[in-house]
Design an enzyme around this catalytic site. Structure first.
Site, PDB file in Angstrom:
ATOM      1  N   HIS A  11     -28.198   8.568  -2.514  1.00 25.91           N
ATOM      2  CA  HIS A  11     -29.381   7.746  -2.754  1.00 25.91           C
ATOM      3  C   HIS A  11     -29.538   6.612  -1.747  1.00 25.91           C
ATOM      4  O   HIS A  11     -30.476   5.824  -1.857  1.00 25.91           O
ATOM      5  CB  HIS A  11     -29.323   7.171  -4.176  1.00 25.91           C
ATOM      6  CG  HIS A  11     -29.327   8.258  -5.218  1.00 25.91           C
ATOM      7  ND1 HIS A  11     -30.479   8.759  -5.767  1.00 25.91           N
ATOM      8  CD2 HIS A  11     -28.308   8.964  -5.748  1.00 25.91           C
ATOM      9  CE1 HIS A  11     -30.169   9.716  -6.625  1.00 25.91           C
ATOM     10  NE2 HIS A  11     -28.862   9.864  -6.628  1.00 25.91           N
ATOM     11  N   LYS A  26      -3.279 -14.744   4.926  1.00 24.98           N
ATOM     12  CA  LYS A  26      -2.532 -15.252   3.760  1.00 24.98           C
ATOM     13  C   LYS A  26      -1.794 -16.536   4.121  1.00 24.98           C
ATOM     14  O   LYS A  26      -1.733 -17.484   3.338  1.00 24.98           O
ATOM     15  CB  LYS A  26      -1.540 -14.190   3.264  1.00 24.98           C
ATOM     16  CG  LYS A  26      -2.212 -13.028   2.547  1.00 24.98           C
ATOM     17  CD  LYS A  26      -1.202 -12.049   1.970  1.00 24.98           C
ATOM     18  CE  LYS A  26      -1.888 -10.905   1.265  1.00 24.98           C
ATOM     19  NZ  LYS A  26      -0.989  -9.923   0.672  1.00 24.98           N
ATOM     20  N   GLU A  75      -5.775  -0.349   7.302  1.00 27.00           N
ATOM     21  CA  GLU A  75      -4.506  -1.078   7.399  1.00 27.00           C
ATOM     22  C   GLU A  75      -3.476  -0.361   8.271  1.00 27.00           C
ATOM     23  O   GLU A  75      -2.723  -0.993   8.994  1.00 27.00           O
ATOM     24  CB  GLU A  75      -3.926  -1.313   6.006  1.00 27.00           C
ATOM     25  CG  GLU A  75      -4.734  -2.322   5.203  1.00 27.00           C
ATOM     26  CD  GLU A  75      -4.120  -2.615   3.845  1.00 27.00           C
ATOM     27  OE1 GLU A  75      -3.057  -3.243   3.786  1.00 27.00           O
ATOM     28  OE2 GLU A  75      -4.711  -2.188   2.831  1.00 27.00           O
ATOM     29  N   ARG A 109       0.824  -1.219   0.000  1.00 31.15           N
ATOM     30  CA  ARG A 109       0.000   0.000   0.000  1.00 31.15           C
ATOM     31  C   ARG A 109       0.852   1.261   0.000  1.00 31.15           C
ATOM     32  O   ARG A 109       0.358   2.345  -0.286  1.00 31.15           O
ATOM     33  CB  ARG A 109      -0.958  -0.001   1.199  1.00 31.15           C
ATOM     34  CG  ARG A 109      -0.274   0.035   2.534  1.00 31.15           C
ATOM     35  CD  ARG A 109      -1.256  -0.176   3.664  1.00 31.15           C
ATOM     36  NE  ARG A 109      -0.644  -0.139   4.980  1.00 31.15           N
ATOM     37  CZ  ARG A 109       0.022  -1.142   5.546  1.00 31.15           C
ATOM     38  NH1 ARG A 109       0.185  -2.267   4.890  1.00 31.15           N
ATOM     39  NH2 ARG A 109       0.520  -1.014   6.768  1.00 31.15           N
TER      40      ARG A 109
HETATM   41  C1  F6R Z   1      -0.440  -4.492   2.374  1.00 35.59           C
HETATM   42  C2  F6R Z   1      -1.458  -4.105   1.421  1.00 35.59           C
HETATM   43  C3  F6R Z   1      -2.402  -5.154   0.940  1.00 35.59           C
HETATM   44  C4  F6R Z   1      -1.817  -5.815  -0.322  1.00 35.59           C
HETATM   45  C5  F6R Z   1      -2.699  -6.977  -0.788  1.00 35.59           C
HETATM   46  C6  F6R Z   1      -2.208  -7.601  -2.058  1.00 35.59           C
HETATM   47  O1  F6R Z   1       0.428  -3.401   2.570  1.00 35.59           O
HETATM   48  O2  F6R Z   1      -1.546  -2.986   1.035  1.00 35.59           O
HETATM   49  O3  F6R Z   1      -3.641  -4.560   0.680  1.00 35.59           O
HETATM   50  O4  F6R Z   1      -1.690  -4.876  -1.336  1.00 35.59           O
HETATM   51  O5  F6R Z   1      -2.759  -7.945   0.217  1.00 35.59           O
HETATM   52  O6  F6R Z   1      -0.832  -7.873  -2.007  1.00 35.59           O
HETATM   53  P1  F6R Z   1       0.075  -7.404  -3.229  1.00 35.59           P
HETATM   54  O7  F6R Z   1      -0.140  -5.934  -3.364  1.00 35.59           O
HETATM   55  O8  F6R Z   1       1.452  -7.744  -2.839  1.00 35.59           O
HETATM   56  O9  F6R Z   1      -0.408  -8.144  -4.419  1.00 35.59           O
END
Ligand code: F6R
Length: 358
Positions: free
Chosen positions: A252, A344, A236, A151
């Site tokens: 709306h 994850k 986050e 992010r």
């Molecule tokens: C963590 C973040 C998450 C990731 C997401 C997908 O900092 O921003 O929203 O972006 O879990 O991971 P990526 O971006 O590595 O594909």
């Protein structure tokens, strides 16, 4: 609270991973990102559809590209958040797979489908399985510097996205507009940094105004995707609930929620844009009249710059800093995302992804 955000020792203690340096370095990231190119080069004729496959922070880069594209392209740019690809991704469609880490299951599955369908495909990543897969298939790849939270790599995702589309004959922002966007965030960097006292720091002021309340961030038809980005950054970075929406749609439906007894616990944040049409400006004014008195507080944040890219990126950047200061105020480390990591991890050990697709 002002005292807290102006206490640099306290900020340092609340930010053990130096997110403040990452955010302060965002203009540098953007300048570097503008120069990045795909290897091998993407060679496709102008596609009739672009699908950007990404999740979370990586999808946010696609959102900004899509919001710019809306203004000037007769080709839809769609951001696909999820497994696989929609059926519309077929024929001469271009797929851009964005995943900062290169390990995001949904994006990897989108790549598999794009390969199966023999679609034009380009990749933006810092490494991982996505990089390996791209190398195996000799896919045009923009390789990003690793080491950031996805992010916080918005510049690295956004600008290469723009460059890739440019190579495919789709100009979502001109060179001048791109340079303006970088210049605008450059100007904002010192104005929003911790060293800038809260009396003159818009992001500190916004975070203090929100305080303990639930932020509800509303944008207009153009800034709506950025309102969503504020929400996800708050979630986050500050580990806090946040709401987002866009006018006119929220007029709306969500507007009625402001009659709820809990409305005084919600802080209204309006993302305003100089280019908003008069009807949208009126809607914002009426929304303030109707919801403002019930809300715990109301703040406005104005986009900077002339071009759409600068306006959207400036708002996103102010949102990054605001969520950072909210994290400090609420005592949460703005870098770590333990639940996301755990989710994850469990997904990777607990079995086949087809169960998810059932
Ligand atoms: C963590 C973040 C998450 C990731 C997401 C997908 O900092 O921003 O929203 O972006 O879990 O991971 P990526 O971006 O590595 O594909």
């Amino acid at each position: 609270m002002a005292m807290t955000l102006d206490d640099l020792d306290l900020i340092e203690r609340g930010d053990p991973h130096n997110v403040r340096d990452v955010l302060a370095g965002f203009p540098r990231q953007c300048r570097e990102a503008v120069r990045l190119r795909a290897t091998p080069a993407l060679e496709v004729a102008r596609p009739p559809l672009v699908v950007v496959a990404g999740m979370g922070g990586s999808a946010a880069g696609g959102d900004l590209v899509a919001a710019c594209a809306e203004e000037r392209l007769d080709v839809p740019v769609v951001v696909h958040r999820g497994y696989g690809l929609p059926p519309a991704a077929s024929g001469r469609a271009l797929v851009v797979a964005m995943s900062y880490s290169g390990e995001t299951a949904e994006v990897l599955s989108a790549v598999d489908v794009a390969l199966e369908r023999r679609l034009a495909l380009a990749v933006v990543t810092s490494g991982g399985t996505l990089r390996e897969r791209a190398a195996r298939h000799d896919l045009p790849t923009v390789l990003l510097p690793a080491g950031l939270m996805p992010r916080m790599a918005l510049g690295y995702l956004l600008f290469p996205g723009r460059t890739l589309l440019q190579g495919a004959g789709l100009e979502v922002a001109t060179e001048v507009e791109t340079a303006e966007a970088v210049e605008i965030v450059d100007g904002l960097a010192s104005a929003l940094a911790p060293e800038q006292p809260s009396t003159a720091n818009e992001a500190k002021q916004l975070a203090m105004a929100i305080g303990e309340r639930l932020p509800a961030v509303y944008g207009g038809p153009v800034t709506g995707p950025v309102a969503y980005r504020w929400k996800t950054d708050i979630e986050e970075n500050a580990k806090a609930f946040a709401l987002s929406g866009a006018l006119p749609e929220m007029n709306h439906n969500a507007i009625e929620a402001w009659r709820a007894p809990g409305a005084h616990g919600v802080h209204l944040v309006l993302l305003r844009d100089v280019e908003e049409p008069p009807a949208i400006a009126r809607r914002f004014a009426i929304l303030r009249e109707l919801a403002g008195p019930a809300a715990g507080g109301v703040s406005e944040c104005r986009a900077r710059g002339r071009g759409r890219l600068a306006r959207l990126l400036s708002l996103a950047y102010i949102g990054q800093w605001t969520s950072y200061y909210l994290a400090i105020l609420r005592g949460s480390d703005p870098w770590t995302v333990p639940l996301l990591d755990e989710l994850k991890r469990r997904m990777s050990v607990e079995g086949p992804s087809d169960r998810v697709l059932d």
